[in-house]
Enzyme design. Sequence first.
Site, PDB file in Angstrom:
ATOM      1  CG  ASN A 139     -17.970   5.515   6.142  1.00  0.00           C
ATOM      2  OD1 ASN A 139     -19.025   6.022   5.741  1.00  0.00           O
ATOM      3  ND2 ASN A 139     -16.904   5.398   5.387  1.00  0.00           N
ATOM      4  CD  GLU A 161     -14.633  16.310   6.749  1.00  0.00           C
ATOM      5  OE1 GLU A 161     -13.953  15.731   5.881  1.00  0.00           O
ATOM      6  OE2 GLU A 161     -14.158  17.143   7.555  1.00  0.00           O
ATOM      7  NE  ARG A 200     -12.057  10.956  -1.970  1.00  0.00           N
ATOM      8  CZ  ARG A 200     -12.522  12.194  -1.896  1.00  0.00           C
ATOM      9  NH1 ARG A 200     -11.725  13.205  -1.706  1.00  0.00           N
ATOM     10  NH2 ARG A 200     -13.830  12.424  -2.041  1.00  0.00           N
ATOM     11  CE1 TYR A 243      -3.383  -2.692   0.108  1.00  0.00           C
ATOM     12  CE2 TYR A 243      -3.960  -2.006   2.331  1.00  0.00           C
ATOM     13  CZ  TYR A 243      -4.186  -2.803   1.223  1.00  0.00           C
ATOM     14  OH  TYR A 243      -5.220  -3.704   1.240  1.00  0.00           O
ATOM     15  CG  HIS A 256      -2.479  -8.608  -0.682  1.00  0.00           C
ATOM     16  ND1 HIS A 256      -1.788  -7.428  -0.551  1.00  0.00           N
ATOM     17  CD2 HIS A 256      -3.763  -8.244  -0.825  1.00  0.00           C
ATOM     18  CE1 HIS A 256      -2.613  -6.416  -0.626  1.00  0.00           C
ATOM     19  NE2 HIS A 256      -3.824  -6.876  -0.796  1.00  0.00           N
ATOM     20  CB  SER A 311      -6.300 -11.246   1.562  1.00  0.00           C
ATOM     21  OG  SER A 311      -6.670 -10.472   0.471  1.00  0.00           O
TER      22      SER A 311
HETATM   23  N1  LIG Z   1      -7.337  -7.779   0.621  1.00  0.00           N
HETATM   24  C1  LIG Z   1      -7.530  -7.073  -0.454  1.00  0.00           C
HETATM   25  O1  LIG Z   1      -7.192  -7.481  -1.572  1.00  0.00           O
HETATM   26  C2  LIG Z   1      -8.173  -5.718  -0.311  1.00  0.00           C
HETATM   27  C3  LIG Z   1      -8.679  -5.053  -1.449  1.00  0.00           C
HETATM   28  C4  LIG Z   1      -9.277  -3.816  -1.267  1.00  0.00           C
HETATM   29  C5  LIG Z   1      -9.364  -3.263   0.016  1.00  0.00           C
HETATM   30  N2  LIG Z   1      -8.840  -3.916   1.095  1.00  0.00           N
HETATM   31  C6  LIG Z   1      -8.904  -3.345   2.465  1.00  0.00           C
HETATM   32  O2  LIG Z   1     -10.221  -2.892   2.726  1.00  0.00           O
HETATM   33  C7  LIG Z   1     -10.214  -1.505   3.026  1.00  0.00           C
HETATM   34  C8  LIG Z   1     -11.491  -0.872   2.547  1.00  0.00           C
HETATM   35  O3  LIG Z   1     -11.644  -1.063   1.128  1.00  0.00           O
HETATM   36  P1  LIG Z   1     -12.247   0.090   0.227  1.00  0.00           P
HETATM   37  O4  LIG Z   1     -11.442   1.326   0.345  1.00  0.00           O
HETATM   38  O5  LIG Z   1     -12.496  -0.459  -1.123  1.00  0.00           O
HETATM   39  O6  LIG Z   1     -13.649   0.310   1.022  1.00  0.00           O
HETATM   40  P2  LIG Z   1     -15.031   0.960   0.628  1.00  0.00           P
HETATM   41  O7  LIG Z   1     -15.630   1.377   1.920  1.00  0.00           O
HETATM   42  O8  LIG Z   1     -15.847   0.066  -0.230  1.00  0.00           O
HETATM   43  O9  LIG Z   1     -14.647   2.239  -0.237  1.00  0.00           O
HETATM   44  C9  LIG Z   1     -14.008   3.335   0.369  1.00  0.00           C
HETATM   45  C10 LIG Z   1     -14.126   4.539  -0.545  1.00  0.00           C
HETATM   46  O10 LIG Z   1     -15.502   4.890  -0.733  1.00  0.00           O
HETATM   47  C11 LIG Z   1     -15.660   6.295  -0.654  1.00  0.00           C
HETATM   48  N3  LIG Z   1     -16.404   6.558   0.593  1.00  0.00           N
HETATM   49  C12 LIG Z   1     -16.239   5.926   1.803  1.00  0.00           C
HETATM   50  N4  LIG Z   1     -17.100   6.419   2.713  1.00  0.00           N
HETATM   51  C13 LIG Z   1     -17.825   7.359   2.082  1.00  0.00           C
HETATM   52  C14 LIG Z   1     -18.876   8.197   2.508  1.00  0.00           C
HETATM   53  N5  LIG Z   1     -19.344   8.159   3.753  1.00  0.00           N
HETATM   54  N6  LIG Z   1     -19.420   9.068   1.604  1.00  0.00           N
HETATM   55  C15 LIG Z   1     -18.964   9.104   0.319  1.00  0.00           C
HETATM   56  N7  LIG Z   1     -17.960   8.336  -0.144  1.00  0.00           N
HETATM   57  C16 LIG Z   1     -17.393   7.449   0.733  1.00  0.00           C
HETATM   58  C17 LIG Z   1     -14.241   6.877  -0.590  1.00  0.00           C
HETATM   59  O11 LIG Z   1     -13.740   7.038  -1.922  1.00  0.00           O
HETATM   60  P3  LIG Z   1     -14.049   8.334  -2.817  1.00  0.00           P
HETATM   61  O12 LIG Z   1     -14.451   9.448  -1.918  1.00  0.00           O
HETATM   62  O13 LIG Z   1     -12.793   8.586  -3.536  1.00  0.00           O
HETATM   63  O14 LIG Z   1     -15.160   7.910  -3.742  1.00  0.00           O
HETATM   64  C18 LIG Z   1     -13.467   5.766   0.065  1.00  0.00           C
HETATM   65  O15 LIG Z   1     -12.092   5.823  -0.225  1.00  0.00           O
HETATM   66  C19 LIG Z   1      -8.931  -0.989   2.353  1.00  0.00           C
HETATM   67  O16 LIG Z   1      -8.466   0.222   2.904  1.00  0.00           O
HETATM   68  C20 LIG Z   1      -7.984  -2.129   2.605  1.00  0.00           C
HETATM   69  O17 LIG Z   1      -7.487  -2.071   3.936  1.00  0.00           O
HETATM   70  C21 LIG Z   1      -8.259  -5.137   0.943  1.00  0.00           C
END
Ligand SMILES: NC(=O)c1ccc[n+]([C@@H]2O[C@H](COP(=O)([O-])OP(=O)(O)OC[C@H]3O[C@@H](n4cnc5c(N)ncnc54)[C@H](OP(=O)(O)O)[C@@H]3O)[C@@H](O)[C@H]2O)c1
Length: 336
Positions: free
Chosen positions: A309, A304, A301, A68, A136, A166
Amino acid sequence: MADLSEIDLEFVQLGGTGIQTSELQFGTWRFGKETEEGNVEIGEQRAHQLLDAYAEAGGRYIDTADVYGGGESERWIGDWLADRDRERYTIASKIFWQIRDGDPNSRGTNRKNIRNRIDALLDRLGTDYVDVLYIHRWDDQTDARELMKTLDGLVEDGKVHYLGASTLRPDAWKVARANEIARSEGWEPFSVLQPRYNLVDREIEGDYLKMARHEDLAVCPWSPLGQGFLTGKYDREDGLTGESRVAESSRFADAYLTEENFDVHDELDAVADEVDASPAQVALAWLVHRDGVTAPIVGARTVEQLEENLAAATIDLSDEQVDRLTQSKGGPYAHL
Ligand SMILES: NC(=O)c1ccc[n+]([C@@H]2O[C@H](COP(=O)([O-])OP(=O)(O)OC[C@H]3O[C@@H](n4cnc5c(N)ncnc54)[C@H](OP(=O)(O)O)[C@@H]3O)[C@@H](O)[C@H]2O)c1
């Protein structure tokens, strides 16, 4: 906006391990990550503000990976932890993706790659051990015996406490087989799974979750908000209506902005109105209420977004609301 100190995230048992995890884990995938335009999505200062906010809400489980932000995610977590009691936090990291061009051994879960990378990872985090080390992805080029013996060595050395796997859909059986080998040899088995799972991505609702239950594995879903799709900022006709770093990415649009998914979102909006919460909060609350799920990994991101969340932990859904959301996707995956 939610008062973070009033959220007070609870602890839940991490599968068959002896430790507990926060009911919402915090994911740091976007720390130091470069966008297609070459901007850093979350810089160091924001990363520390996000970690502060998570900790203030009582959060104690931080998810990262050694790739990351090219290592920045781990480094920034390490700097942040240096001013805190490390023992109070559960840190999970991951190893797999190739780190050197032209060097096939720097990818995967072969012994050489894992042993080489674990010390660098601990060094960046500024800690002697990670609580959970995930592979991973599954590496078909490394035999399961080599993998499990190598991972057991890390546990024996005290560098890792528990093992995780994962993604691995649709190959859940590989974890079950690896655990059989580990148990028969007296080695440490996998205890934690990290699959993609949210209201519109439901592939794990078959053998994968059955296997997890059978093996008493913790299930910690990633992308619980479908990378932002389930937050209400995408419109059926107009696409993105708020801010997002994914903006108009065609990969995201193809995966998420479909008629079927917007139908699911309609039900999400309806339940959100009923419980006076946002779609993001209800989408997370659905996962927390879902049988077989241990703790979703929340991403954000901005501070807020994170505040919004984390307040999902305070939302109670009725069985009927959980069922309606579950059924909204339809298809063969509606029942566990
Ligand atoms: N093992 C793996 O292969 C793998 C893969 C992916 C993730 N992960 C883990 O899972 C974690 C979460 O994954 P993810 O980032 O995909 O989660 P997610 O919750 O599905 O998406 C997060 C993104 O959604 C948007 N967002 C989140 N809350 C919001 C809200 N309240 N209002 C508006 N937009 C919102 C933001 O992006 P924008 O504002 O830019 O739209 C944020 O970066 C990662 O940080 C990582 O630790 C693991």
